[in-house]
Enzyme design. Structure first.
Site, short mmCIF file in Angstrom:
data_model
loop_
_atom_site.label_atom_id
_atom_site.label_comp_id
_atom_site.label_asym_id
_atom_site.label_seq_id
_atom_site.Cartn_x
_atom_site.Cartn_y
_atom_site.Cartn_z
N LEU A 218 0.78 -1.23 0.00
CA LEU A 218 0.00 0.00 0.00
C LEU A 218 0.82 1.29 0.00
O LEU A 218 0.24 2.38 -0.01
CB LEU A 218 -0.94 0.03 1.21
CG LEU A 218 -2.04 -1.04 1.24
CD1 LEU A 218 -2.88 -0.88 2.51
CD2 LEU A 218 -2.94 -0.95 0.01
N HIS A 219 2.16 1.21 0.02
CA HIS A 219 2.95 2.44 0.15
C HIS A 219 2.38 3.33 1.27
O HIS A 219 1.91 4.44 1.02
CB HIS A 219 2.95 3.23 -1.16
CG HIS A 219 3.94 2.75 -2.16
ND1 HIS A 219 4.02 3.27 -3.44
CD2 HIS A 219 4.91 1.79 -2.11
CE1 HIS A 219 4.97 2.65 -4.11
NE2 HIS A 219 5.53 1.75 -3.32
N ALA A 395 -2.21 5.93 -1.41
CA ALA A 395 -2.70 6.30 -2.73
C ALA A 395 -2.19 5.35 -3.81
O ALA A 395 -2.51 5.52 -4.98
CB ALA A 395 -2.29 7.74 -3.07
N HIS A 396 -1.38 4.37 -3.41
CA HIS A 396 -0.85 3.38 -4.34
C HIS A 396 -1.11 1.98 -3.80
O HIS A 396 -0.71 1.67 -2.68
CB HIS A 396 0.68 3.55 -4.52
CG HIS A 396 1.11 4.92 -4.88
ND1 HIS A 396 2.34 5.44 -4.51
CD2 HIS A 396 0.48 5.91 -5.58
CE1 HIS A 396 2.44 6.68 -4.96
NE2 HIS A 396 1.34 6.98 -5.61
N GLN A 397 -1.75 1.17 -4.59
CA GLN A 397 -2.03 -0.22 -4.20
C GLN A 397 -1.44 -1.14 -5.26
O GLN A 397 -1.61 -0.88 -6.45
CB GLN A 397 -3.52 -0.47 -4.04
CG GLN A 397 -4.21 0.47 -3.04
CD GLN A 397 -4.59 1.81 -3.64
OE1 GLN A 397 -5.06 1.88 -4.77
NE2 GLN A 397 -4.42 2.89 -2.88
#
Length: 468
Positions: A218-219, A395-397
């Site tokens: 997930l960052h 915001a990144h997956q």
């Protein structure tokens, strides 16, 4: 947000530990992202090749794919005017001697809107809705149907080989208030639902691979803020006309702790796009009067975040059930990031600094001694990040249908084709690990390579038909 983000922007892990933002509109994440087209880092490509046996990422073809993608988006590094948040990050890093780099952008040098997280209103940000999808429509070989939800990939077993091959997709189509179930037949099927929606689709389609939905990264992001009064400092900085919601969303990045232990894992410092609604949900609630003061200061409150390349992972169980757990090293990297951010904000001239911890402690930098600043930074940056007292965001997956060379450990091969059924996946779910930087270029470069595999399949089918 209700029309452009997954679940209307109201999505979180099952334990509410991470708030998740994911694009769900024509063009996907590239339509609402923050314009940071960074190429796949060299150490990540080396890891994916050496550790996971994926020779694709050491090939000239993959490097060409990144160049083609960047060319398509018009990527450049020119900045005519830097926005408030990025100027603060750059100023603070320069004062402290931290490395700070220019983030390339896929929008013109004079693009200063600050609102691209809601979709670029003038179409100057070159996401996929302004590039590849335009090519698709102009070719006459495709059509875009918004308001669709893929229900199931249809497939059948070949009599000759016994392998299952996708034959099309069943989907729900909403138009003019009516919902219909439709079927589309295809010679080749490609799934590009993203890391949160691809696993449920595969499961609904009958795939049984035990890796589907696992290895989700997930960052994770933790933020800190600094308030800069309208009256500039004695040297005239920051410009009193600059506002937190104006300018290019991302133009500066610090890698001061990106690879601190030489492991390839760490955190980068960047700036977010926060508009009043998002801002209000992140700032800790102390009282009505305090929140009013915070909102009145919104336009001059700069935010900087630490984004960790996470070793920890989670799992997508269903569209509404997501688990995730950071590893200790991920939390430590975020804490180091918060430490650096608070120092950057103070060095840039902030009058007041703080984090998003629920206690809402702040420090007036102008009135504090160096010892008080040091104590505040250490106390606030090293609080636990796993007890829901500090909001963690994503915001990144990526990674939930990861690529590999063994069906016991992966969902797709390095051509992007699933091990069980003959169809392809071309989105961030195929990443073998977390990336560590904004994934837009990597997603499109992998999709570009997968598209070549699709062309090869179509050519083989055509050759087979021609010889019958």
């Amino acid at each position: 947000m209700d029309q452009m983000y997954l679940s209307g922007g109201m999505l979180a892990t099952d334990d509410m530990g991470v708030v998740i933002l994911a694009g769900s509109t024509v063009g996907g994440g590239s339509t609402i992202n923050w314009s940071a087209p960074l190429k796949t880092p060299k150490h990540v490509m080396n890891e994916w090749c050496d550790r996971y046996g994926l020779e694709l990422f050491d090939s000239k073809f993959y490097k060409k794919a990144m160049d083609v993608v960047c060319g398509k988006m018009g990527v450049h590094s020119e900045i005519l005017e830097e926005g408030f948040n990025n100027a603060v990050l750059r100023k603070g890093c320069e004062e402290l001697g931290y490395p700070v780099n220019i983030i390339p952008r896929n929008s013109p040098p004079d693009h200063y809107c600050g609102w691209c997280c809601m979709g670029c209103k003038d179409g100057r940000k070159k996401g996929t809705s302004e590039t590849w999808l335009v090519d698709l429509v102009n070719s006459g070989n495709g059509v875009i149907l918004p308001g669709c939800e893929a229900i199931k990939v249809l497939h059948k077993r070949r009599k000759t080989s016994g392998r299952k091959i996708a034959t099309g997709v069943a989907f729900q189509f909403e138009h003019a208030g009516q919902k219909d179930i439709c079927l589309v037949e295809s010679k080749v099927t490609i799934v590009a639902c993203g890391a949160l929606r691809a696993p449920p689709l595969l499961k609904r389609s009958g795939l049984k691979n035990a890796n589907i939905g696992k290895n989700l990264h997930l960052h994770p992001v933790a933020m800190a803020w600094g308030y800069f009064p309208d009256a500039p400092l004695s040297d005239g900085w920051p410009d009193k006309e600059k506002k937190s919601y104006d300018g290019g969303i991302m133009t500066a990045m610090s890698t001061v702790i990106a690879n601190a232990d030489q492991s390839g894992y760490g955190a980068v410092l960047q700036t977010p796009a926060l508009h009043p609604g998002m801002f209000s949900t992140l700032m800790p609630w102390i009282s009505g009067a305090d929140m009013k003061k915070r909102m009145l200061r919104f336009s001059r409150t700069a935010h900087i975040f630490a984004l960790a390349r996470d070793k920890g992972s989670g799992r997508v169980y269903s569209p509404n059930s997501i688990s995730y757990q950071m590893e200790n090293t991920d939390e430590e990297n975020l804490k180091r990031g918060l430490d650096k951010i608070l120092r950057v904000l103070a060095a840039a001239g902030a009058e007041e600094i703080g984090t998003h911890h629920c206690e809402g402690k702040t420090l007036n930098v102008k009135k504090a001694s160096s010892d008080e600043l040091e104590r505040f930074v250490k106390e606030e940056s090293w609080r636990s990040l796993r007890n829901l007292n500090t909001q963690i965001c994503s915001a990144h997956q990526m990674g939930s249908c990861r690529m590999g060379n063994d069906p016991k450990e992966s969902v797709v091969n390095q051509m992007g084709e699933t091990w069980e059924v003959g169809f392809f996946i071309a989105d961030s779910s195929v990443f073998p690990t977390a990336l560590g930087v904004n994934p837009m270029v990597t997603i499109q470069a992998i999709a570009y390579c997968t598209a070549q595999s699709v062309v090869d399949v179509l050519n083989r089918k055509k050759k087979y038909i021609d010889t019958e």
